[in-house]
Design an enzyme around this catalytic site. Structure first.
Site, PDB file in Angstrom:
ATOM      1  N   GLU A  55       0.873  -1.224  -0.170  1.00  0.00           N
ATOM      2  CA  GLU A  55      -0.007   0.089  -0.104  1.00  0.00           C
ATOM      3  C   GLU A  55       0.857   1.544  -0.077  1.00  0.00           C
ATOM      4  O   GLU A  55       2.064   1.299   0.770  1.00  0.00           O
ATOM      5  CB  GLU A  55      -0.760  -0.111   1.268  1.00  0.00           C
ATOM      6  CG  GLU A  55      -2.026   1.172   1.328  1.00  0.00           C
ATOM      7  CD  GLU A  55      -2.721   1.197   0.145  1.00  0.00           C
ATOM      8  OE1 GLU A  55      -3.486   0.207  -0.038  1.00  0.00           O
ATOM      9  OE2 GLU A  55      -2.519   2.360  -0.630  1.00  0.00           O
ATOM     10  N   ALA A 110      12.529  21.353   3.387  1.00  0.00           N
ATOM     11  CA  ALA A 110      13.418  21.054   4.418  1.00  0.00           C
ATOM     12  C   ALA A 110      12.625  21.411   5.727  1.00  0.00           C
ATOM     13  O   ALA A 110      11.536  22.048   5.550  1.00  0.00           O
ATOM     14  CB  ALA A 110      14.689  22.011   4.429  1.00  0.00           C
ATOM     15  N   GLY A 140       8.837  11.418  10.243  1.00  0.00           N
ATOM     16  CA  GLY A 140       8.170  10.659  11.263  1.00  0.00           C
ATOM     17  C   GLY A 140       7.072   9.759  10.754  1.00  0.00           C
ATOM     18  O   GLY A 140       6.977   9.481   9.450  1.00  0.00           O
ATOM     19  N   CYS A 168       5.239   5.094   9.066  1.00  0.00           N
ATOM     20  CA  CYS A 168       5.829   3.998   7.874  1.00  0.00           C
ATOM     21  C   CYS A 168       7.302   4.188   7.776  1.00  0.00           C
ATOM     22  O   CYS A 168       8.130   3.416   7.730  1.00  0.00           O
ATOM     23  CB  CYS A 168       5.111   4.431   6.568  1.00  0.00           C
ATOM     24  SG  CYS A 168       3.458   3.637   6.527  1.00  0.00           S
TER      25      CYS A 168
END
Ligand code: NAD
Length: 471
Positions: A179, A292, A297, A300
């Protein structure tokens, strides 16, 4: 077609609801009773734009059902999706115990009907064969239980071999169908995928999967129906599993790359936003994933990059580039603290307000969110931390948020703060009353952790503005 989706989190619920929306008959199975009860009333246990609407419509048209009964799901589905979580273990490896439980469970309910069993969860490379083995083990348990019951009922003289043959070998193929949806636009992504990846050795399974996805491949539910059909990559199991890891590892590395450039920009006085624009216009580079900020986080990237590093290690290869991408990210996750120290000097006894908590906008997902690292570091340094998040402030979710005061609006957040840090680029943060907020603060400083706000506007509102890599 008849579909069963096991695990109704961000992936399983969206997959099940979207497949029901395109006309399939879907049973969603989850072992969390509370969640199932909630979904049976048409409510979504997660925040995902557009999801509640399609769940409600699918319930009304009797295309979707929710249950805790795995046996009922297995009996119903020609195609069974495994969509349970595969979080990271402390050593970086994937925790596959939920997949294992489901695979065995499927085996223990299989009958003679042919089934396609789909790994939708992101699973370590080689899991296709492992899942097949577990299903067969589950089936063997089912057979042993049946035989024990037969023997108990009919006596020890019965011919065991004849009895065993009464439960024919199950017929199934395992498919890897990774997925790629993004939380925050998961429904749109499911109806408008860039590609669909199908990995299997079984031609019959691939044909059934292509039939399942035909309404999506032919763009019947797409935003732009004139687009050519969705590309379908048909490949072997291991390559399909690797595609998922490689895709996430590439995107994470691209962000770490621009963050490294940003850190050099900060030192030499260049502006990373201009640099990203300049390199992103090169079609070989592209402008996506070149923002940037305070790093990647979520549920995944961190776990998938770690799992790929771990797999490489298992097979005698040191994934140096991926390790560097992780190291850059770890440093980046707390760069806001460095910037706060540069401006405020001592952080002990100061109050810092975070704008946003979730790892990205338009989701309620806090898994591995940079905000959590920032809160932990600030609390360790003796700083009082407050936060406002458009979703978390409303939902009352406080799991993992013990060191932060969650405020109900941006002005209460700003009140008494020595600095604000923009952590999540929720679009509503562009239109806050910053002049009013600045007036409520001890010192109007803002660290724009996503280079998301208009520096001039913020300065006009009275803020000292600090971006990431803005020179
Ligand atoms: P999640 O934690 O949100 O949901 C998992 C669900 O599985 C939960 O509802 C849980 O109750 C259920 N579950 C666990 N064990 C079960 C069992 N034995 N029987 C039935 N249900 C069970 O997870 P998620 O974020 O949806 O991720 C699922 C998989 O998809 C993971 O492998 C993840 O890496 C992958 N993935 C996630 C995303 C994403 O954006 N979240 C994107 C792509 C791939």
């Amino acid at each position: 077609m008849r579909v069963c989706v096991i695990g109704t989190g961000y992936v399983g619920l969206v997959t099940g609801a979207c497949l029901a929306h395109v006309g399939h008959h879907v049973i969603c199975v989850d072992n969390n009773e509370e969640k199932v009860k909630l979904m049976q009333t048409g409510q979504s246990p997660i925040f995902e734009p557009g999801l509640s609407e399609i769940i409600k419509a699918a319930i009304q048209s009797e295309k979707i059902e929710f249950t805790t009964d795995l046996a009922a799901g297995v009996a119903h589905g020609q195609i069974l999706f495994i969509a349970v979580g595969t979080p990271a273990l402390p050593n970086g490896e994937s925790d596959t115990r939920y997949v294992e439980a489901v695979a065995r469970g499927i085996g223990s309910h299989l009958n003679s009907d042919y089934k396609v069993i789909v790994n939708k969860s992101t699973v370590p490379i080689g899991s296709g064969d492992w899942v097949r083995m577990l299903i067969m083990e589950g089936f063997a348990e089912q057979r042993a239980t049946l035989n024990a019951a037969v023997l108990a009922g009919a006596g020890a003289t019965e011919d065991l071999v004849t009895r065993k043959s009464s439960l024919p070998e199950p017929e199934f193929d395992v498919v890897s169908n990774p997925e790629f949806l993004r939380e925050g636009c998961a429904v749109d992504d499911t109806f408008n995928p860039d590609r669909i990846v199908l990995g299997s050795n079984g031609a019959k399974a691939i044909a059934l999967m292509q039939e399942l996805y035909e309404p999506i491949v032919s763009r019947q539910y797409a935003i732009d129906k004139a687009l050519p059909p969705v590309p379908v990559v048909v490949t072997d199991l291991s390559s399909a599993e690797m595609i998922k890891y490689a895709a996430n590892a590439f995107l994470a590395t691209k962000i770490s790359f621009i963050n490294e450039v940003a850190n050099i920009c900060d030192r030499v006085g260049a502006d990373v936003v201009e640099v990203a624009k300049g390199i992103g216009l090169d079609s070989r580079v592209g402008n996506k994933f070149l923002q940037a900020g305070i790093g990647w986080g979520g549920s995944c990237f961190p776990k998938d990059v770690s799992a790929l590093i771990h797999t490489a290690d298992d097979y005698g290869y040191e994934a140096q580039l991926l390790k560097a991408a992780v190291n850059v990210n770890q440093h980046q996750r707390v760069i806001a603290i460095e910037k706060l120290q540069q401006v405020l000097k001592i952080l002990k006894g100061k109050t810092v307000g975070l704008l946003g908590l979730t790892f990205k906008p338009d989701t309620d997902d806090l898994r591995d969110a940079p905000a959590l690292n920032i809160i932990e570091q600030l609390a360790r340094l003796g700083t009082k931390v407050k936060a406002y998040d458009p979703i978390i402030s409303q939902t009352g979710m406080r799991h993992g948020l013990s060191d932060v005061i969650v405020e109900t609006d941006p002005e209460r957040l700003a009140d008494g703060c020595d600095a604000l840090v923009l952590v999540t680029d929720w679009k509503q943060f562009r239109n806050l009353d910053y002049a009013k907020m600045a007036a409520l603060m001890h010192s109007p400083v803002i660290i724009d952790g996503r280079n998301f706000l208009d520096r001039k506007e913020l300065e006009k509102a009275g803020f000292r503005y600090v971006g990431v890599g803005r020179g």
